[in-house]
Design a protein around this motif. Sequence first.
Motif, mmCIF file in Angstrom:
data_model
loop_
_atom_site.group_PDB
_atom_site.id
_atom_site.type_symbol
_atom_site.label_atom_id
_atom_site.label_comp_id
_atom_site.label_asym_id
_atom_site.label_seq_id
_atom_site.Cartn_x
_atom_site.Cartn_y
_atom_site.Cartn_z
ATOM 1 N N PRO A 284 7.351 -5.962 7.261
ATOM 2 C CA PRO A 284 8.479 -6.014 6.315
ATOM 3 C C PRO A 284 9.356 -7.242 6.551
ATOM 4 N N PRO A 285 10.186 -7.591 5.565
ATOM 5 C CA PRO A 285 11.167 -8.660 5.794
ATOM 6 C C PRO A 285 12.107 -8.284 6.946
ATOM 7 N N GLY A 286 12.828 -9.279 7.486
ATOM 8 C CA GLY A 286 13.817 -8.978 8.527
ATOM 9 C C GLY A 286 14.961 -8.158 7.966
ATOM 10 N N ALA A 287 15.314 -8.414 6.711
ATOM 11 C CA ALA A 287 16.405 -7.685 6.066
ATOM 12 C C ALA A 287 15.832 -6.703 5.059
ATOM 13 N N THR A 288 16.053 -5.415 5.316
ATOM 14 C CA THR A 288 15.619 -4.387 4.361
ATOM 15 C C THR A 288 16.716 -3.333 4.241
ATOM 16 N N VAL A 289 16.748 -2.649 3.107
ATOM 17 C CA VAL A 289 17.621 -1.471 3.014
ATOM 18 C C VAL A 289 16.791 -0.222 3.324
ATOM 19 N N ASP A 290 15.464 -0.353 3.238
ATOM 20 C CA ASP A 290 14.581 0.776 3.525
ATOM 21 C C ASP A 290 13.237 0.223 4.017
ATOM 22 N N LYS A 291 13.086 0.205 5.339
ATOM 23 C CA LYS A 291 11.905 -0.428 5.939
ATOM 24 C C LYS A 291 10.610 0.289 5.532
ATOM 25 N N LYS A 292 10.665 1.610 5.444
ATOM 26 C CA LYS A 292 9.463 2.383 5.126
ATOM 27 C C LYS A 292 8.955 2.033 3.714
ATOM 28 N N LYS A 293 9.909 2.019 2.775
ATOM 29 C CA LYS A 293 9.537 1.656 1.399
ATOM 30 C C LYS A 293 9.007 0.229 1.347
ATOM 31 N N SER A 294 9.629 -0.630 2.130
ATOM 32 C CA SER A 294 9.250 -2.033 2.146
ATOM 33 C C SER A 294 7.800 -2.197 2.616
ATOM 34 N N VAL A 295 7.438 -1.518 3.713
ATOM 35 C CA VAL A 295 6.069 -1.599 4.227
ATOM 36 C C VAL A 295 5.104 -0.982 3.220
ATOM 37 N N ASP A 296 5.530 0.105 2.579
ATOM 38 C CA ASP A 296 4.663 0.782 1.609
ATOM 39 C C ASP A 296 4.277 -0.160 0.459
ATOM 40 N N ILE A 297 5.242 -0.855 -0.105
ATOM 41 C CA ILE A 297 4.922 -1.709 -1.264
ATOM 42 C C ILE A 297 4.123 -2.948 -0.838
ATOM 43 N N ILE A 298 4.420 -3.476 0.355
ATOM 44 C CA ILE A 298 3.621 -4.625 0.830
ATOM 45 C C ILE A 298 2.164 -4.188 1.019
ATOM 46 N N SER A 299 1.966 -2.999 1.604
ATOM 47 C CA SER A 299 0.596 -2.502 1.820
ATOM 48 C C SER A 299 -0.121 -2.312 0.487
ATOM 49 N N ARG A 300 0.588 -1.770 -0.495
ATOM 50 C CA ARG A 300 -0.026 -1.571 -1.812
ATOM 51 C C ARG A 300 -0.429 -2.908 -2.439
ATOM 52 N N MET A 301 0.484 -3.866 -2.389
ATOM 53 C CA MET A 301 0.189 -5.168 -3.010
ATOM 54 C C MET A 301 -0.933 -5.882 -2.263
ATOM 55 N N ASN A 302 -0.948 -5.734 -0.941
ATOM 56 C CA ASN A 302 -1.998 -6.354 -0.137
ATOM 57 C C ASN A 302 -3.363 -5.752 -0.495
ATOM 58 N N LEU A 303 -3.403 -4.421 -0.592
ATOM 59 C CA LEU A 303 -4.646 -3.751 -0.977
ATOM 60 C C LEU A 303 -5.075 -4.176 -2.389
ATOM 61 N N PHE A 304 -4.096 -4.289 -3.279
ATOM 62 C CA PHE A 304 -4.361 -4.711 -4.658
ATOM 63 C C PHE A 304 -5.016 -6.103 -4.671
ATOM 64 N N SER A 305 -4.468 -7.017 -3.867
ATOM 65 C CA SER A 305 -5.003 -8.388 -3.853
ATOM 66 C C SER A 305 -6.390 -8.428 -3.205
ATOM 67 N N LYS A 306 -6.667 -7.473 -2.293
ATOM 68 C CA LYS A 306 -8.007 -7.436 -1.679
ATOM 69 C C LYS A 306 -9.016 -6.766 -2.610
ATOM 70 N N THR A 307 -8.515 -5.821 -3.410
ATOM 71 C CA THR A 307 -9.396 -5.114 -4.348
ATOM 72 C C THR A 307 -9.764 -6.021 -5.521
ATOM 73 N N PHE A 308 -8.770 -6.760 -6.001
ATOM 74 C CA PHE A 308 -9.002 -7.676 -7.131
ATOM 75 C C PHE A 308 -8.813 -9.110 -6.620
ATOM 76 N N ARG A 309 -9.912 -9.674 -6.143
ATOM 77 C CA ARG A 309 -9.850 -10.960 -5.446
ATOM 78 C C ARG A 309 -9.355 -12.105 -6.329
ATOM 79 N N LYS A 310 -9.443 -11.919 -7.660
ATOM 80 C CA LYS A 310 -8.999 -13.018 -8.526
ATOM 81 C C LYS A 310 -7.482 -13.072 -8.655
ATOM 82 N N VAL A 311 -6.778 -12.083 -8.097
ATOM 83 C CA VAL A 311 -5.311 -12.089 -8.165
ATOM 84 C C VAL A 311 -4.762 -13.154 -7.220
#
Length: 332
Positions: A284-311
């Motif tokens: 997560p970023p150094g500054a967050t209001v909600d670290k758990k949510k922050s990690v969750d969305i980064i993980s989703r976007m990371n998985l998305f970019s690995k699933t659809f390599r053209k992104v």
Amino acid sequence: MSNGFQKKVGSTLVLACLFSSNCFLAAPMKKEADVWSRPKSDRKFGNWEEVFSRPTRLEVTAFLTGYVFTGPSILIDRENPKTPEDQKREQWVPALSYLVKHPENGYFLLDSGVPGVDSENRCDFSLIGPLFNAPCRSEKGRDSAGQLEALKISNQQLNFVLVSHLHWDHIGGMEALRKRGPVRVLISEEEAKDASRAFGVFHGYSSKALSFDFDLSILKKDQFFEMPILGSVHDLYGDGSVWIISAHGHTEGELAVLLNASSGPILFTFDSSHLKAGFENEIPPGATVDKKKSVDIISRMNLFSKTFRKVRVVYGHEPTQWKKEPTISLAK
Ligand SMILES: [Zn+2]
């Protein structure tokens, strides 16, 4: 264009807007004025394969508006064991704004970048307020208003500015844009609400910046629906071209954007992930209001970019992603 709907972000008027279902419908009407008021029952796509099979000829231009000197306290969680050593330092990072042209609906901006500069090329903070005087530099004409001017694009042609979140390096260009004429601003319900609170300053919001007059439109929670991997999203035009993603965590109402361009989809993380290293290692970023949510969305976007390599992923402030040119074409 003025019909008395001008609002002040951060004022009680915002709250009045939040609790009125007709908030954006009452805004100055343009041809495309109600595109972002579509209900989620309007959804046309059920999966991303379907979306990517129908891309839109979007033109996307990045404006490198300037640089901000900052470090892990904002950019990346220093304590995370996966954080690379070379990211645990202060550095100059780019601040961007993106111009998008939709073939039928015309121009809009994603964020507005940092403000214009004084005679010594330091960002002019007089409109932002003293609290956020992080070192910031640029050059005359590089702010989003200056770059639009150079491209001869007027505010009348600019349908709205979608603001990922209300921190100064993303709304720093708003005042110069507003001086050219009315500007409609599109933000999330959660962001408007949090920035309106008396203690908004503790979440990085400048009270002075929030007093700018905008034509404000608010994306409400119930306009979003669930899509695979990314979760809560909004199909802005209903044609699968512009997807707004709930990317909360860095701020209460942070948004990310996916553009389904003919030349390939582009995912803008904005500050849900400032750096490539943060995105790829799910830090997560150094500054967050909600670290758990922050990690969750980064993980989703990371998985998305690995699933659809053209992104193609464009991070919030990744220095290695940009050269020095002020204007960079990302899609034609
Ligand atoms: Zn930022």
